[in-house]
Design a protein around this motif. Structure first.
Motif, PDB file in Angstrom:
ATOM      1  N   SER A  86       0.830  -1.209   0.000  1.00  0.00           N
ATOM      2  CA  SER A  86       0.000   0.000   0.000  1.00  0.00           C
ATOM      3  C   SER A  86       0.860   1.254   0.000  1.00  0.00           C
ATOM      4  CB  SER A  86      -0.923   0.016   1.220  1.00  0.00           C
ATOM      5  OG  SER A  86      -1.792  -1.068   1.190  1.00  0.00           O
ATOM      6  N   ALA A 119       0.781   4.136  -2.859  1.00  0.00           N
ATOM      7  CA  ALA A 119       0.548   5.547  -2.529  1.00  0.00           C
ATOM      8  C   ALA A 119       1.718   6.410  -2.978  1.00  0.00           C
ATOM      9  CB  ALA A 119       0.313   5.698  -1.027  1.00  0.00           C
ATOM     10  N   ARG A 165       1.427   6.851  -6.749  1.00  0.00           N
ATOM     11  CA  ARG A 165       0.359   7.816  -7.081  1.00  0.00           C
ATOM     12  C   ARG A 165       0.793   9.242  -6.752  1.00  0.00           C
ATOM     13  NH1 ARG A 165      -2.718   3.555  -5.556  1.00  0.00           N
ATOM     14  NH2 ARG A 165      -2.858   4.148  -3.377  1.00  0.00           N
ATOM     15  N   GLU A 170      -6.082  13.745   0.309  1.00  0.00           N
ATOM     16  CA  GLU A 170      -5.007  13.075   1.022  1.00  0.00           C
ATOM     17  C   GLU A 170      -5.234  11.569   0.962  1.00  0.00           C
ATOM     18  OE1 GLU A 170      -6.322  12.679   5.621  1.00  0.00           O
ATOM     19  OE2 GLU A 170      -5.612  14.642   5.001  1.00  0.00           O
ATOM     20  N   GLU A 171      -4.162  10.844   1.118  1.00  0.00           N
ATOM     21  CA  GLU A 171      -4.246   9.390   1.163  1.00  0.00           C
ATOM     22  C   GLU A 171      -3.663   8.931   2.486  1.00  0.00           C
ATOM     23  OE1 GLU A 171      -3.288   5.501  -1.563  1.00  0.00           O
ATOM     24  OE2 GLU A 171      -2.884   7.493  -2.342  1.00  0.00           O
TER      25      GLU A 171
END
Length: 151
Positions: free
Chosen positions: A48, A52, A55, A93-94
């Motif tokens: 993950s 992220a 990205r 936001e992530e």
């Protein structure tokens, strides 16, 4: 008719022998993979994190924005700092949850600039006993980061 003395393997014996050796090697490789995989929640966390990060770099390049990366005990947040009006309405936001089996030694906040520059940073991840489990090195430029697991 006279039989000659034959020495060595026949083709069938050779195929059977290679099959047994291949089977033993495959079992060993599977066992090594299981031992190295460790905690599945940690493997999911690192996948993950990689997604992220990718990205973030793509958005930063495309939209010419910088990101603040906040690394805390419970989560990691990728937050766009400057959002310019573009064809995207908003860049959110992530947030990635950190598994309970690891935590960061000290909370960090860093900036990945729109040109790809990030100050070199070392982040130390500890296990539940306080021992160093992972060393994560953030590098300059879009080269990203590297994670090493301590044995």
């Amino acid at each position: 008719m006279k039989c000659k003395n034959r020495e060595g393997f026949t083709v069938i014996e050779l195929v059977v022998y290679l099959g047994v050796v291949l089977g033993v090697l495959m079992i060993n490789l599977m066992l090594i993979k299981v031992v190295q995989s460790g905690n599945p929640s940690e493997a999911l966390f690192w996948r993950s994190f990689q997604s992220a990060w990718t990205r973030m770099t793509l958005n930063a390049k495309a939209e010419n924005i910088s990101y603040r990366i906040s690394i805390r005990d419970k989560d990691v947040i990728f937050f766009p700092m400057k959002v310019k009006k573009t064809h995207y309405d908003e860049v959110n936001e992530e947030r990635i949850s950190v598994p309970p089996s690891i935590h960061v030694r000290s909370q960090r906040s860093m900036i990945a600039h729109d040109d790809g520059f990030a100050s070199p940073t070392k982040i130390i991840w500890l296990d539940s006993d306080g021992n160093v489990k992972y060393n994560q090195k953030i590098q300059m430029g879009w080269s990203g980061y590297h994670v090493e697991r301590n044995k």
